[in-house]
Write an enzyme that holds these catalytic residues in place. Structure first.
Site, PDB file in Angstrom:
ATOM      1  N   GLY A 176      54.737  66.213  67.532  1.00 18.62           N
ATOM      2  CA  GLY A 176      55.136  67.548  67.956  1.00 18.62           C
ATOM      3  C   GLY A 176      54.380  68.646  67.224  1.00 18.62           C
ATOM      4  O   GLY A 176      53.913  69.614  67.838  1.00 18.62           O
TER       5      GLY A 176
ATOM      6  N   ARG B  50      52.728  41.949  62.817  1.00 21.39           N
ATOM      7  CA  ARG B  50      54.141  42.085  62.497  1.00 21.39           C
ATOM      8  C   ARG B  50      55.038  41.163  63.303  1.00 21.39           C
ATOM      9  O   ARG B  50      56.050  40.677  62.796  1.00 21.39           O
ATOM     10  CB  ARG B  50      54.581  43.542  62.706  1.00 21.39           C
ATOM     11  CG  ARG B  50      54.043  44.474  61.648  1.00 21.39           C
ATOM     12  CD  ARG B  50      54.422  45.913  61.921  1.00 21.39           C
ATOM     13  NE  ARG B  50      53.929  46.779  60.856  1.00 21.39           N
ATOM     14  CZ  ARG B  50      53.994  48.097  60.883  1.00 21.39           C
ATOM     15  NH1 ARG B  50      54.534  48.717  61.914  1.00 21.39           N
ATOM     16  NH2 ARG B  50      53.525  48.813  59.875  1.00 21.39           N
TER      17      ARG B  50
ATOM     18  N   HIS C  37      62.105  48.647  64.187  1.00 16.68           N
ATOM     19  CA  HIS C  37      61.271  49.624  63.487  1.00 16.68           C
ATOM     20  C   HIS C  37      60.582  50.600  64.434  1.00 16.68           C
ATOM     21  O   HIS C  37      60.536  51.802  64.168  1.00 16.68           O
ATOM     22  CB  HIS C  37      60.218  48.874  62.677  1.00 16.68           C
ATOM     23  CG  HIS C  37      59.249  49.741  61.944  1.00 16.68           C
ATOM     24  ND1 HIS C  37      59.636  50.645  60.966  1.00 16.68           N
ATOM     25  CD2 HIS C  37      57.882  49.859  62.039  1.00 16.68           C
ATOM     26  CE1 HIS C  37      58.573  51.262  60.484  1.00 16.68           C
ATOM     27  NE2 HIS C  37      57.503  50.810  61.132  1.00 16.68           N
TER      28      HIS C  37
ATOM     29  N   SER D 190      50.433  54.085  64.448  1.00 18.34           N
ATOM     30  CA  SER D 190      51.446  55.031  64.937  1.00 18.34           C
ATOM     31  C   SER D 190      51.155  56.446  64.439  1.00 18.34           C
ATOM     32  O   SER D 190      51.182  57.408  65.227  1.00 18.34           O
ATOM     33  CB  SER D 190      52.850  54.599  64.512  1.00 18.34           C
ATOM     34  OG  SER D 190      52.959  54.523  63.102  1.00 18.34           O
TER      35      SER D 190
END
Length: 537
Positions: A13, A266, A326, A366
């Site tokens: 954002g 992961r 997560h 991410s």
């Protein structure tokens, strides 16, 4: 009038807000919490960029690692764009003043995270997301970007498939407001809050923006893919960064045995830990051998968290861990300009699915996505606003509908405690929609969720006040969670295979013939959930 309205003040954002501001737009950032409390602050390990500052690396290796983790569900063109712009993103963050950890020669330090073929993650000790977030927030304040804090998103105002703004509750007054904008960027985060009590995410991560998007006419995609972080503290679910394993931390069972390569992707590490736990073993993270000087310099937060929440000191003790929810790979489907099916409505960050993470996100990507695609979404929203201009709503139908709904909630019968239902949802999702799933468990949870949907009018709230009514807001959050839970379950039941983070006991292998490169799509027609599978265009 606001040109660009940003929903969410996290990394995506704020990156979008700064980019739109640079385009000369009047920008406002709306959020139910303040930016410095956003989920970005919990990202510890690092942000990927193939700089090659510590050992050999390349753009092509970054792309290859990301594609491999995605298990055929990644869009190679979008992945290439993400990875190509990574060095530029680090340079931009560096210029803004992000306090990255440094090598002796002054270059940004890098370390290896799981699934990576080299030391690619740029970091700031083990506070990377927090330091990036604070830097972006400072830059936004200096730019005089307007912040509409403590505003809870209800719905998007959409007419003739064009977004015209949003409805939101102003928390301090309890009033429903209509806020107009020429274009809107959703950057409201993911939906791991469905696993309440079994997630690294904050309690605010309830998928409000994603739920509002499907109600507005957007398509959600790949909602069944939820990544479980291998190492969260056993008692609290608080994240222990992958950087601890990247630095040489070992995973041990109760017998003191290593049972998995700690730096595998992961999904593989989380599944190996789950199998140990299911067999009755305890699992621990061991970083004792790294030494006090290294831990205090590179992993200070991990030590503090372990001491505070588990009562163990990683200098001398094993850290008891378990995998928990997560990151949500699924989200609002966007095109290559980050626009949703609704004109003028863009999405970026964890709430969006730009097809770069696929079935299993690569660690370190991410934060990169929030910056690279956040900026792109802001730039494209500014371009849309400039070319399409302001359109006034023809009616106040959405506003009246939402105002009446909020006014009615205190009059619901409140026969059923939704807080109990919320805790129950977290438990059954973790157990049956978790690391390992099967059709019977998934269908059982779906039946429970659909019953909850029917019971919502009988839940209600005890607090009837208007100002700062958290009871009311949490009830609305719960409604969003129940709505998204159905979407996740329908996709999970229909995907009869194991792929990345989606592991099915009854379908233990990837089925490339049926599901290779195929995405689950969900949308609503007259309030009814629809779902289908479709290959990449």
């Amino acid at each position: 009038m606001i040109d660009i309205l940003i929903i969410g003040g996290g990394g995506a954002g704020l990156s979008a807000a700064l980019a739109a501001h640079e385009e000369g737009m009047k920008v406002a950032v709306l959020g139910k919490t303040y930016p410095t409390r956003s989920q970005t602050s919990m990202a510890q390990g690092g942000i990927n960029a193939a700089l090659g500052n510590v050992g050999p690396d390349s753009l092509e290796a970054h792309i290859a690692d990301t594609l491999k983790s995605a298990h055929t569900l990644g869009d190679e063109a979008m992945i290439r764009r993400l990875c190509e712009k990574a060095p530029e993103a680090i340079a931009w963050l560096d210029e803004l003043g992000t306090p990255f950890s440094r090598l002796e020669d002054g270059r940004v330090a890098q370390r290896r995270l799981g699934g990576a073929s080299g030391k690619r993650a740029c970091y700031a000790q083990d506070y990377t997301g927090l330091k990036i977030l604070h830097t972006l927030h400072d830059a936004a304040l200096k730019a005089d970007i307007e912040f509409l804090g403590e505003h809870f998103l209800l719905n998007f105002i959409v007419e003739e498939n064009r977004v015209l703004g949003v409805t939101a509750i102003e928390m301090k007054s309890g009033e429903v407001k209509a806020i107009g904008a020429k274009s809107v960027v959703v950057a409201s985060g993911g939906y791991s809050g469905l696993y309440r009590g079994f997630t690294t995410n904050s309690t605010a991560t309830t998928g409000d923006g994603v739920a509002a998007a499907i109600r507005a006419g957007c398509v959600l995609s790949d909602m069944e893919f939820v990544q479980f972080h291998p190492t969260a503290l056993k008692g609290s679910g608080i994240l222990i960064s992958e950087s601890a394993r990247g630095a040489g931390g070992k995973l041990l069972n109760g017998k003191g045995e290593r049972f998995v390569d700690e730096l595998k992707p992961r999904d593989e590490v989380a599944k190996a830990i789950w199998e140990q736990l299911e067999s009755g073993e305890e699992v621990f993270l061991d970083i004792r051998h790294l030494g006090e000087a290294f831990i205090e310099e590179n992993l200070p937060q991990e030590r503090k968290l372990a001491r505070l929440y588990e009562g163990v000191d990683p200098m001398s003790d094993l850290i008891p861990i378990k995998p928990v929810a997560h990151y949500t790979m699924g989200g609002i489907e966007v095109d290559r300009n980050h626009m949703t099916k609704v004109e003028g409505l863009f999405a970026a960050g964890e709430c969006a699915n730009a097809y770069v993470h696929g079935a299993n996100r690569l660690g370190g990507n991410s934060l990169l996505e929030t910056v690279v695609f956040g900026r792109e979404a802001g730039e494209n929203a500014a371009k849309f606003a400039r070319e399409n201009g302001e359109v006034a709503p023809k009616s106040s139908e959405q506003f009246e509908k939402d105002r009446n709904f909020v006014a009615a909630i205190p009059h619901f019968t409140n026969q059923i405690d939704f807080y109990e239902k919320r805790e129950f949802m977290g438990k059954i999702f973790y157990r049956n929609v978790g690391i390992v799933r099967n059709e019977m468990g998934l269908k059982g949870v779906l039946a429970v969720i659909r019953q909850m949907q029917k019971e919502l009018p009988f839940m209600g709230i005890a607090d009837k006040s208007k100002e700062y009514n958290t009871n009311l807001l949490e009830f609305i959050e719960f409604g969003n969670m129940v709505e998204l839970a159905e979407v996740v379950l329908v996709g999970a039941i229909s995907r009869n295979e194991s792929r990345g983070a989606h592991q099915r006991e009854d379908f233990p292998r990837e089925d490339d013939e049926k599901f290779g490169g195929v995405h689950s799509l969900s949308w609503k027609e007259q309030g009814v959930l629809c779902n289908e599978f479709e290959g990449m265009a």
